[in-house]
Design a protein around this motif. Structure first.
Motif, PDB file in Angstrom:
ATOM      1  N   LEU A  86       0.806  -1.230   0.000  1.00 46.15           N
ATOM      2  CA  LEU A  86       0.000   0.000   0.000  1.00 46.15           C
ATOM      3  C   LEU A  86       0.836   1.276   0.000  1.00 46.15           C
ATOM      4  O   LEU A  86       0.394   2.310  -0.508  1.00 46.15           O
ATOM      5  N   ILE A  87       2.023   1.228   0.551  1.00 41.81           N
ATOM      6  CA  ILE A  87       2.800   2.452   0.770  1.00 41.81           C
ATOM      7  C   ILE A  87       3.139   3.198  -0.522  1.00 41.81           C
ATOM      8  O   ILE A  87       2.790   4.382  -0.652  1.00 41.81           O
ATOM      9  N   THR A  90       0.134   4.824  -2.409  1.00 40.09           N
ATOM     10  CA  THR A  90      -0.471   5.868  -1.584  1.00 40.09           C
ATOM     11  C   THR A  90       0.382   7.134  -1.628  1.00 40.09           C
ATOM     12  O   THR A  90      -0.147   8.243  -1.790  1.00 40.09           O
ATOM     13  N   VAL A  91       1.689   6.978  -1.524  1.00 39.66           N
ATOM     14  CA  VAL A  91       2.600   8.125  -1.597  1.00 39.66           C
ATOM     15  C   VAL A  91       2.474   8.810  -2.955  1.00 39.66           C
ATOM     16  O   VAL A  91       2.400  10.037  -3.048  1.00 39.66           O
ATOM     17  N   ALA A  93      -0.113   8.717  -5.018  1.00 38.55           N
ATOM     18  CA  ALA A  93      -1.432   9.351  -5.128  1.00 38.55           C
ATOM     19  C   ALA A  93      -1.441  10.686  -4.391  1.00 38.55           C
ATOM     20  O   ALA A  93      -1.971  11.684  -4.913  1.00 38.55           O
ATOM     21  N   VAL A  94      -0.854  10.741  -3.210  1.00 34.17           N
ATOM     22  CA  VAL A  94      -0.788  11.997  -2.454  1.00 34.17           C
ATOM     23  C   VAL A  94       0.018  13.034  -3.237  1.00 34.17           C
ATOM     24  O   VAL A  94      -0.366  14.203  -3.312  1.00 34.17           O
ATOM     25  N   ALA A 112      -4.022  10.162  -9.739  1.00 38.79           N
ATOM     26  CA  ALA A 112      -4.237   9.857  -8.321  1.00 38.79           C
ATOM     27  C   ALA A 112      -5.419   8.906  -8.150  1.00 38.79           C
ATOM     28  O   ALA A 112      -5.339   7.941  -7.382  1.00 38.79           O
ATOM     29  N   TYR A 115      -4.303   5.436  -9.111  1.00 39.78           N
ATOM     30  CA  TYR A 115      -3.525   4.791  -8.048  1.00 39.78           C
ATOM     31  C   TYR A 115      -4.424   4.373  -6.889  1.00 39.78           C
ATOM     32  O   TYR A 115      -4.262   3.291  -6.326  1.00 39.78           O
ATOM     33  N   LEU A 116      -5.372   5.234  -6.524  1.00 40.05           N
ATOM     34  CA  LEU A 116      -6.226   4.943  -5.378  1.00 40.05           C
ATOM     35  C   LEU A 116      -7.209   3.806  -5.645  1.00 40.05           C
ATOM     36  O   LEU A 116      -7.584   3.082  -4.718  1.00 40.05           O
ATOM     37  N   HIS A 119      -4.784   0.385  -7.486  1.00 38.24           N
ATOM     38  CA  HIS A 119      -3.700  -0.084  -6.630  1.00 38.24           C
ATOM     39  C   HIS A 119      -4.179  -0.197  -5.179  1.00 38.24           C
ATOM     40  O   HIS A 119      -4.335  -1.287  -4.668  1.00 38.24           O
ATOM     41  N   VAL A 120      -4.403   0.931  -4.553  1.00 41.84           N
ATOM     42  CA  VAL A 120      -4.758   0.948  -3.138  1.00 41.84           C
ATOM     43  C   VAL A 120      -6.063   0.187  -2.893  1.00 41.84           C
ATOM     44  O   VAL A 120      -6.129  -0.670  -2.008  1.00 41.84           O
TER      45      VAL A 120
END
Length: 147
Positions: A86-87, A90-91, A93-94, A112, A115-116, A119-120
């Motif tokens: 997840l890391i 998430t990084v 996307a932020v 973003a 990715y969210l 992926h996330v």
């Protein structure tokens, strides 16, 4: 011989382990791509303001290898593989959301969201899937049990 070995590995990994193995290889390769041929960094100003993309590549690689190794752990102990998986997205996307807010990269909103979700979201869903969600087949009645 090969087929027997592959079946044994697959049985050991289970569904969750295979998923973590695939994620781990993918994240490690994605990180390696930043080492060998880094992109221009469009939308990643939040990250590149701290250090270069080559250094951020190691986040993907370390998390990818952690995810890969976790594939071989028992269910319950494999959670660190899901956390590690997840890391990086998430990084990223932020960072893309920050680029949208600052006006540096308007396309970052869509990246973003990608990715969210892909992926996330998928990783979070997969982390909740039990290894064996199908109930076992009912036991056949023995002749002495009324059949």
């Amino acid at each position: 011989m090969k087929a027997v070995l592959l079946r044994r590995i697959q049985r050991h990994l289970g569904r969750r382990g295979v998923f973590l193995l695939i994620l781990g290889v993918g994240k490690t390769c994605w990180g390696a791509s930043f080492l060998f041929n880094p992109p221009d960094g469009a939308g990643l100003q939040l990250l590149t303001g701290m250090c270069g993309l080559r250094q951020w590549a190691w986040l993907w690689i370390v998390c990818g290898l952690t995810t890969l190794v976790s594939a071989f752990l028992r269910i319950g102990r494999d959670r660190w593989g899901y956390v590690a998986a997840l890391i990086p997205p998430t990084v990223w996307a932020v960072a893309y959301l920050a680029a949208v807010i600052t006006g540096d990269y308007s396309r970052g909103l869509w990246v973003a969201i990608w990715y969210l979700t892909s992926h996330v979201g998928v990783i979070m869903w997969a982390a909740t899937v039990p290894e064996h969600s199908v109930p076992p087949a009912p036991r056949r009645a023995r002749k002495s049990e009324g059949a």
